[in-house]
Design a protein around this motif. Structure first.
Motif, PDB file in Angstrom:
ATOM      1  N   VAL A 147      -0.058 -12.396 -17.289  1.00  0.00           N
ATOM      2  CA  VAL A 147      -0.207 -13.506 -16.347  1.00  0.00           C
ATOM      3  C   VAL A 147      -1.038 -13.020 -15.174  1.00  0.00           C
ATOM      4  N   CYS A 148      -2.306 -13.465 -15.136  1.00  0.00           N
ATOM      5  CA  CYS A 148      -3.191 -13.094 -14.031  1.00  0.00           C
ATOM      6  C   CYS A 148      -4.362 -14.067 -14.015  1.00  0.00           C
ATOM      7  N   ASN A 149      -5.083 -14.104 -12.934  1.00  0.00           N
ATOM      8  CA  ASN A 149      -6.167 -15.077 -12.805  1.00  0.00           C
ATOM      9  C   ASN A 149      -7.563 -14.485 -12.964  1.00  0.00           C
ATOM     10  N   CYS A 150      -7.673 -13.150 -12.951  1.00  0.00           N
ATOM     11  CA  CYS A 150      -9.012 -12.558 -12.851  1.00  0.00           C
ATOM     12  C   CYS A 150      -9.898 -12.878 -14.060  1.00  0.00           C
ATOM     13  N   GLU A 151      -9.288 -13.141 -15.216  1.00  0.00           N
ATOM     14  CA  GLU A 151     -10.115 -13.484 -16.381  1.00  0.00           C
ATOM     15  C   GLU A 151     -10.645 -14.916 -16.285  1.00  0.00           C
ATOM     16  N   PRO A 164     -13.454  -0.113 -18.619  1.00  0.00           N
ATOM     17  CA  PRO A 164     -13.770  -0.711 -19.926  1.00  0.00           C
ATOM     18  C   PRO A 164     -13.081  -2.062 -20.152  1.00  0.00           C
ATOM     19  N   PHE A 165     -11.853  -2.216 -19.643  1.00  0.00           N
ATOM     20  CA  PHE A 165     -11.144  -3.499 -19.772  1.00  0.00           C
ATOM     21  C   PHE A 165     -11.951  -4.618 -19.146  1.00  0.00           C
ATOM     22  N   ARG A 166     -12.562  -4.320 -18.008  1.00  0.00           N
ATOM     23  CA  ARG A 166     -13.291  -5.392 -17.314  1.00  0.00           C
ATOM     24  C   ARG A 166     -14.513  -5.812 -18.111  1.00  0.00           C
ATOM     25  N   GLU A 167     -15.054  -4.893 -18.917  1.00  0.00           N
ATOM     26  CA  GLU A 167     -16.110  -5.309 -19.848  1.00  0.00           C
ATOM     27  C   GLU A 167     -15.482  -6.180 -20.948  1.00  0.00           C
ATOM     28  N   PRO A 223       3.381 -10.590 -15.404  1.00  0.00           N
ATOM     29  CA  PRO A 223       2.448 -10.771 -14.291  1.00  0.00           C
ATOM     30  C   PRO A 223       1.795  -9.446 -13.859  1.00  0.00           C
ATOM     31  N   SER A 224       0.456  -9.471 -13.740  1.00  0.00           N
ATOM     32  CA  SER A 224      -0.280  -8.232 -13.443  1.00  0.00           C
ATOM     33  C   SER A 224      -1.170  -8.370 -12.218  1.00  0.00           C
ATOM     34  N   ASP A 225      -0.910  -9.386 -11.402  1.00  0.00           N
ATOM     35  CA  ASP A 225      -1.806  -9.742 -10.296  1.00  0.00           C
ATOM     36  C   ASP A 225      -1.551  -8.973  -9.009  1.00  0.00           C
ATOM     37  N   ALA A 283       4.243  -1.545 -10.460  1.00  0.00           N
ATOM     38  CA  ALA A 283       3.418  -0.576  -9.739  1.00  0.00           C
ATOM     39  C   ALA A 283       2.079  -0.472 -10.452  1.00  0.00           C
ATOM     40  N   LYS A 284       1.157  -1.288  -9.983  1.00  0.00           N
ATOM     41  CA  LYS A 284      -0.183  -1.305 -10.570  1.00  0.00           C
ATOM     42  C   LYS A 284      -1.178  -0.851  -9.505  1.00  0.00           C
ATOM     43  N   PHE A 285      -1.924   0.171  -9.849  1.00  0.00           N
ATOM     44  CA  PHE A 285      -2.799   0.819  -8.872  1.00  0.00           C
ATOM     45  C   PHE A 285      -4.237   0.318  -8.976  1.00  0.00           C
ATOM     46  N   VAL A 306      -4.155   2.704 -20.056  1.00  0.00           N
ATOM     47  CA  VAL A 306      -5.178   1.669 -19.873  1.00  0.00           C
ATOM     48  C   VAL A 306      -6.497   2.007 -20.568  1.00  0.00           C
ATOM     49  N   SER A 307      -7.401   1.047 -20.485  1.00  0.00           N
ATOM     50  CA  SER A 307      -8.671   1.140 -21.205  1.00  0.00           C
ATOM     51  C   SER A 307      -9.419   2.447 -20.929  1.00  0.00           C
ATOM     52  N   GLY A 308      -9.487   2.846 -19.664  1.00  0.00           N
ATOM     53  CA  GLY A 308     -10.237   4.067 -19.328  1.00  0.00           C
ATOM     54  C   GLY A 308      -9.611   5.314 -19.934  1.00  0.00           C
ATOM     55  N   ASP A 367     -13.542  -5.401  -3.999  1.00  0.00           N
ATOM     56  CA  ASP A 367     -12.727  -4.738  -5.023  1.00  0.00           C
ATOM     57  C   ASP A 367     -11.297  -5.262  -4.904  1.00  0.00           C
ATOM     58  N   ARG A 368     -10.372  -4.633  -5.642  1.00  0.00           N
ATOM     59  CA  ARG A 368      -9.008  -5.175  -5.684  1.00  0.00           C
ATOM     60  C   ARG A 368      -8.044  -4.423  -4.756  1.00  0.00           C
ATOM     61  N   ARG A 369      -8.613  -3.653  -3.797  1.00  0.00           N
ATOM     62  CA  ARG A 369      -7.730  -2.782  -3.025  1.00  0.00           C
ATOM     63  C   ARG A 369      -6.863  -3.497  -1.989  1.00  0.00           C
ATOM     64  N   ILE A 425       4.469   0.747 -15.151  1.00  0.00           N
ATOM     65  CA  ILE A 425       3.639   1.583 -14.288  1.00  0.00           C
ATOM     66  C   ILE A 425       2.255   1.593 -14.936  1.00  0.00           C
ATOM     67  N   LYS A 426       1.219   1.475 -14.145  1.00  0.00           N
ATOM     68  CA  LYS A 426      -0.130   1.338 -14.701  1.00  0.00           C
ATOM     69  C   LYS A 426      -1.159   1.869 -13.728  1.00  0.00           C
ATOM     70  N   PRO A 427      -2.082   2.716 -14.166  1.00  0.00           N
ATOM     71  CA  PRO A 427      -2.224   3.387 -15.463  1.00  0.00           C
ATOM     72  C   PRO A 427      -1.048   4.330 -15.772  1.00  0.00           C
ATOM     73  N   TYR A 451      -4.937  -5.891  -2.882  1.00  0.00           N
ATOM     74  CA  TYR A 451      -3.697  -6.284  -3.572  1.00  0.00           C
ATOM     75  C   TYR A 451      -3.159  -5.224  -4.526  1.00  0.00           C
ATOM     76  N   GLN A 452      -4.026  -4.482  -5.217  1.00  0.00           N
ATOM     77  CA  GLN A 452      -3.507  -3.405  -6.065  1.00  0.00           C
ATOM     78  C   GLN A 452      -3.221  -2.172  -5.201  1.00  0.00           C
ATOM     79  N   MET A 453      -2.350  -1.288  -5.707  1.00  0.00           N
ATOM     80  CA  MET A 453      -1.861  -0.190  -4.870  1.00  0.00           C
ATOM     81  C   MET A 453      -2.853   0.964  -4.701  1.00  0.00           C
ATOM     82  N   THR A 456      -0.660   0.381 -25.404  1.00  0.00           N
ATOM     83  CA  THR A 456      -1.735   1.317 -25.734  1.00  0.00           C
ATOM     84  C   THR A 456      -2.690   0.751 -26.788  1.00  0.00           C
ATOM     85  N   TYR A 457      -3.971   1.022 -26.589  1.00  0.00           N
ATOM     86  CA  TYR A 457      -4.998   0.613 -27.553  1.00  0.00           C
ATOM     87  C   TYR A 457      -4.939   1.473 -28.814  1.00  0.00           C
ATOM     88  N   PHE A 458      -4.119   2.525 -28.797  1.00  0.00           N
ATOM     89  CA  PHE A 458      -3.925   3.373 -29.974  1.00  0.00           C
ATOM     90  C   PHE A 458      -2.749   2.885 -30.834  1.00  0.00           C
TER      91      PHE A 458
HETATM   92  C1  PBG Z   1      -5.586  -8.112 -15.018  1.00  0.00           C
HETATM   93  C2  PBG Z   1      -5.486  -6.833 -15.747  1.00  0.00           C
HETATM   94  C3  PBG Z   1      -6.312  -5.687 -15.725  1.00  0.00           C
HETATM   95  C4  PBG Z   1      -5.797  -4.819 -16.688  1.00  0.00           C
HETATM   96  C5  PBG Z   1      -4.672  -5.419 -17.233  1.00  0.00           C
HETATM   97  N1  PBG Z   1      -4.471  -6.642 -16.624  1.00  0.00           N
HETATM   98  C6  PBG Z   1      -7.563  -5.403 -15.022  1.00  0.00           C
HETATM   99  C7  PBG Z   1      -7.648  -5.276 -13.582  1.00  0.00           C
HETATM  100  O1  PBG Z   1      -6.659  -5.327 -12.839  1.00  0.00           O
HETATM  101  O2  PBG Z   1      -8.795  -5.151 -13.149  1.00  0.00           O
HETATM  102  C8  PBG Z   1      -6.380  -3.487 -17.071  1.00  0.00           C
HETATM  103  C9  PBG Z   1      -5.957  -2.964 -18.396  1.00  0.00           C
HETATM  104  C10 PBG Z   1      -6.779  -1.856 -18.933  1.00  0.00           C
HETATM  105  O3  PBG Z   1      -7.645  -1.274 -18.267  1.00  0.00           O
HETATM  106  O4  PBG Z   1      -6.585  -1.532 -20.114  1.00  0.00           O
HETATM  107  N2  PBG Z   1      -5.396  -8.094 -13.671  1.00  0.00           N
END
Ligand code: PBG
Length: 316
Positions: free
Chosen positions: A112-116, A196-199, A157-159, A187-189, A266-268, A209-211, A240-242, A213-215, A305-307
């Motif tokens: 659940v997030c709006n950035c997409e 890569p996710f953003r691609e 929710p990941s916002d 706790a999302k940093f 995460v993707s990276g 940038d997202r600083r 917890i993420k990443p 709201y993100q930690m 995980t993508y694995f």
């Molecule tokens: C949406 C969201 C992001 C990720 C998961 N949910 C991207 C971001 O916050 O920019 C990243 C996941 C990943 O890198 O694998 N807010």
């Protein structure tokens, strides 16, 4: 100490941490169209997939015994108000309905997030050049309810807006979804490892940038406070993420809070291993097993995980 390390049979006997498919969650990207399966260049083996392709993928995933999938949406168009995120006929909502129809036994989590869904790529409504917290909560609660209506088993929710867990809990309850749990990205940093996710999700912010709201990656105590607040607000599970740069926080969360603790590799983190492996600089399979084992050893019982598929195949 070496007596217990002499053979694989002996090492297996004394091994403290075991991976299982049931604790792993595969992220999937659902996009418009039919028969679409577009590989994400920076994430080899991961695809943007249309609903029909996602359904096929979910049949495979279910067969492998994975714990769940988590869905991210790539809408046909984006706007200032993120309408694609809470549209009853939005891309994630359609994806969820199709998956639950075809593979009812597979647990479906929705991000659940709006950035997409925003044209500017930020996670909420822009007021005076910054994301407005409380206006954004309305979009988030509408998204969460629409996901539940579509059949999602869990909303995540990941916002990183303040108060989003309480707001989502209240809306779910009022709309007859008291039984739907919230997996909070507590706790999302603000991390470089989301590149890569953003691609993949076409969600890079168009300015700034997202600083705000993100930690801040420097803050561990603040992460515990974020988790504490989300639990007070009604989160059922936390993330917890990443994962790998934050193993200390996974461990602290495990020791302090008696709820299921998850971590998002995460993707990276994934892409670094893949890129190094493709250059012949690292053994892909060993790096996969070691990274996932250590995330679990740190205290995560659920790992996004993508694995997930490769690891489940390896486990047989
Ligand atoms: C949406 C969201 C992001 C990720 C998961 N949910 C991207 C971001 O916050 O920019 C990243 C996941 C990943 O890198 O694998 N807010």
């Amino acid at each position: 100490m070496r007596r217990l390390r002499r053979s694989e049979a002996m090492r297996r006997l004394v091994r403290e941490t075991h991976l299982e498919p049931s604790g792993m969650v595969l992220p999937l990207f659902v996009c418009p169209g039919e028969g679409v399966k577009r590989e994400i260049v920076s994430m080899p083996g991961n695809f943007q997939m249309s609903v029909d392709e996602i359904v096929k993928e979910c049949e495979t995933v279910h067969g492998l015994g994975l714990g769940a999938v988590i869905l991210f949406g790539i809408p046909a168009s984006k706007d200032e108000e993120a309408t694609g995120g809470y549209d009853a006929d939005g891309i994630v909502q359609r994806g969820v309905r199709a998956i639950k129809r075809a593979v009812p036994g597979l647990l479906v989590i929705t991000d659940v997030c709006n950035c997409e869904y925003t044209s500017h790529g930020h996670c909420g409504k822009i007021v005076d050049g910054d994301v407005d917290n409380d206006a954004t909560l309305e979009w988030l609660t509408a998204s969460a309810v629409s996901h539940a209506q579509a059949g999602a088993d869990v909303v995540a929710p990941s916002d990183m807006m303040d108060g989003r867990v309480a707001a989502i809990r209240k809306s779910l309850d009022e709309n007859g979804f008291a039984q739907i749990p919230i997996l909070s990205y507590a706790a999302k940093f603000a991390s470089a490892f989301y590149g890569p996710f953003r691609e993949a999700a076409e969600s890079a912010p168009q300015f700034g940038d997202r600083r705000s709201y993100q930690m801040d990656p420097a803050n561990g105590r603040e992460a515990m406070r974020e988790i504490e607040l989300d639990l007070e607000e009604g989160a059922d599970m936390i993330l917890i993420k990443p994962a790998m740069p934050y193993l200390d926080l996974i461990r602290q969360a495990r020791d302090r809070f008696d709820v299921p603790v998850g971590a998002y590799q995460v993707s990276g983190e994934f892409s670094m291993i893949m890129a190094a492996a493709r250059n012949g600089w690292i053994d892909q399979e060993r790096a996969m097993v070691e990274s996932l084992t250590c995330i679990k050893r740190a205290g995560a019982s659920i790992v996004l995980t993508y694995f997930a598929k490769d690891m489940a195949k390896l486990l047989g």
